[in-house]
Design a protein around this motif. Structure first.
Motif, PDB file in Angstrom:
ATOM      1  N   ALA A  25       0.826  -1.207   0.000  1.00  0.00           N
ATOM      2  CA  ALA A  25       0.000   0.000   0.000  1.00  0.00           C
ATOM      3  C   ALA A  25       0.862   1.261   0.000  1.00  0.00           C
ATOM      4  O   ALA A  25       0.587   2.222  -0.729  1.00  0.00           O
ATOM      5  CB  ALA A  25      -0.933  -0.014   1.204  1.00  0.00           C
ATOM      6  N   LYS A  79      -6.632   7.624  -8.298  1.00  0.00           N
ATOM      7  CA  LYS A  79      -7.165   7.063  -7.056  1.00  0.00           C
ATOM      8  C   LYS A  79      -7.540   5.594  -7.214  1.00  0.00           C
ATOM      9  O   LYS A  79      -7.261   4.771  -6.332  1.00  0.00           O
ATOM     10  CB  LYS A  79      -8.366   7.874  -6.593  1.00  0.00           C
ATOM     11  CG  LYS A  79      -8.011   9.275  -6.111  1.00  0.00           C
ATOM     12  CD  LYS A  79      -9.250  10.013  -5.614  1.00  0.00           C
ATOM     13  CE  LYS A  79      -8.879  11.405  -5.113  1.00  0.00           C
ATOM     14  NZ  LYS A  79     -10.072  12.150  -4.635  1.00  0.00           N
ATOM     15  N   LEU A 117      -5.899   2.457  -5.268  1.00  0.00           N
ATOM     16  CA  LEU A 117      -6.789   1.625  -4.453  1.00  0.00           C
ATOM     17  C   LEU A 117      -6.713   0.158  -4.868  1.00  0.00           C
ATOM     18  O   LEU A 117      -6.555  -0.731  -4.021  1.00  0.00           O
ATOM     19  CB  LEU A 117      -8.223   2.130  -4.572  1.00  0.00           C
ATOM     20  CG  LEU A 117      -9.283   1.346  -3.782  1.00  0.00           C
ATOM     21  CD1 LEU A 117      -8.996   1.420  -2.291  1.00  0.00           C
ATOM     22  CD2 LEU A 117     -10.682   1.865  -4.095  1.00  0.00           C
ATOM     23  N   LEU A 168      -5.179  -2.813  -2.593  1.00  0.00           N
ATOM     24  CA  LEU A 168      -6.067  -3.876  -2.120  1.00  0.00           C
ATOM     25  C   LEU A 168      -5.583  -5.260  -2.540  1.00  0.00           C
ATOM     26  O   LEU A 168      -5.877  -6.247  -1.857  1.00  0.00           O
ATOM     27  CB  LEU A 168      -7.491  -3.641  -2.628  1.00  0.00           C
ATOM     28  CG  LEU A 168      -8.267  -2.517  -1.941  1.00  0.00           C
ATOM     29  CD1 LEU A 168      -9.653  -2.369  -2.553  1.00  0.00           C
ATOM     30  CD2 LEU A 168      -8.378  -2.769  -0.442  1.00  0.00           C
TER      31      LEU A 168
END
Length: 303
Positions: free
Chosen positions: A65, A221, A225, A229
């Motif tokens: 992340a 974004k 993301l 994930l």
């Protein structure tokens, strides 16, 4: 999904199995063996070290992340730098496979059989299972790579976003399994350097994945993301790995071989070819050597 659509998926998979019978058979056998070891571990009396595996997998997830965050502000990086970074990740994965998986596996197998030869053979058996698993998943999971395009049965029925997610999943899952197997016997001298290596290489890898998604047309974004994930597969894989190798004593060296074989497959089949497609193989190789050397130091220091 209605019955007609379900039947069509079955037909697609059946047709693909007929085209690739060896890979289909290898996938089925490897999954059955994994299920056997997993069932024995979950119903046995040996204490599992799931807390270590979950923490290790969580660290790898967080590293992935963190690595994606620069993609919020930049759309791409020089291809030379990208190939060097992925080469670095490949070097760490290679060294982790050797020093934190295969060699401890041989040591555990040798202790179990009181024979170095049989100890090596049992780890090779695990490697064969791991490679068969990855070959089968690669052949029967619809996914897409930026350079080679979509592949796998039914890829035309999935959106491009899902194809990229599946491709990343094929890469991250064996890393999570490796972390879990490393903690299966509660031996921190195996699990800690392995977790450190995978987490470190997940940082540039996470950035590369996020930038790949941006290059494929996703907004910043969503790219960050989705790439972040996919790292959740690492703690999930870690829990599976620690369960798989935490039951039968013989399952531990087999599990180490399985994780090592799966990681070697990913490095050889995916990472290294990706770093050599753009004419930057020298820089990629230098990055690989640096990553390999760093992992050796980590294994010596932490192990």
């Amino acid at each position: 999904m209605n019955h007609t659509q379900e039947q069509s998926w079955v037909e697609v998979l059946r047709g693909h199995s007929n085209q690739h019978p060896v890979m289909a058979g290898g996938l089925i056998v490897s999954l059955l063996l994994i299920a056997f070891f997993l069932l024995h571990a979950l119903t046995g009396e040996r204490q599992l070290n799931g807390q270590y595996a979950l923490v290790g997998g969580g660290i790898a997830f967080l590293a992935t992340a963190v690595g994606t965050l620069p993609a919020l502000f930049i759309r791409d990086i020089p291809q030379k730098l990208s190939d060097c970074m992925l080469g670095f990740a490949a070097g760490m994965m290679l060294a982790a496979s050797a020093f934190s998986l295969l060699l401890p596996g041989i040591e555990a197998g040798t202790e179990f059989f009181d024979s170095g030869f049989l100890g090596g053979i049992i780890v090779i058996l695990g490697m064969i299972i791991g490679v068969a698993l990855m070959l089968g998943l690669d052949a029967f999971t619809p996914h897409e790579h930026l350079e080679t395009g979509p592949c796998g049965p039914g890829h035309d029925r999935c959106s491009r976003a899902w194809l990229f997610v599946f491709a990343i999943a094929l890469h991250n899952f064996p890393e999570g399994m490796a972390i879990g197997v490393g903690y299966a016997q509660g031996d921190l001298s195996v699990g800690v350097p392995l977790t450190s290596a995978i987490a470190l290489q997940d940082i540039p890898e996470g950035l590369a994945v996020a930038l790949t998604l941006r290059a494929a047309g996703f907004n910043a974004k969503l790219s960050v993301l989705v790439a972040a994930l996919t790292g959740i597969l690492e703690p999930i894989g870690a829990l599976l790995g620690v369960s798989l190798a935490g039951g039968l004593i013989i399952a531990y060296p087999i599990g180490l071989g399985l994780a090592g074989g799966a990681m070697l497959f990913v490095v050889s089949h995916e990472v290294i070819p990706d770093t050599h497609r753009n004419g930057h193989q020298t820089l990629a190789t230098i990055g690989l050597m640096i990553g390999f050397a760093l992992m050796m130091v980590l294994d010596t220091t932490l192990g």
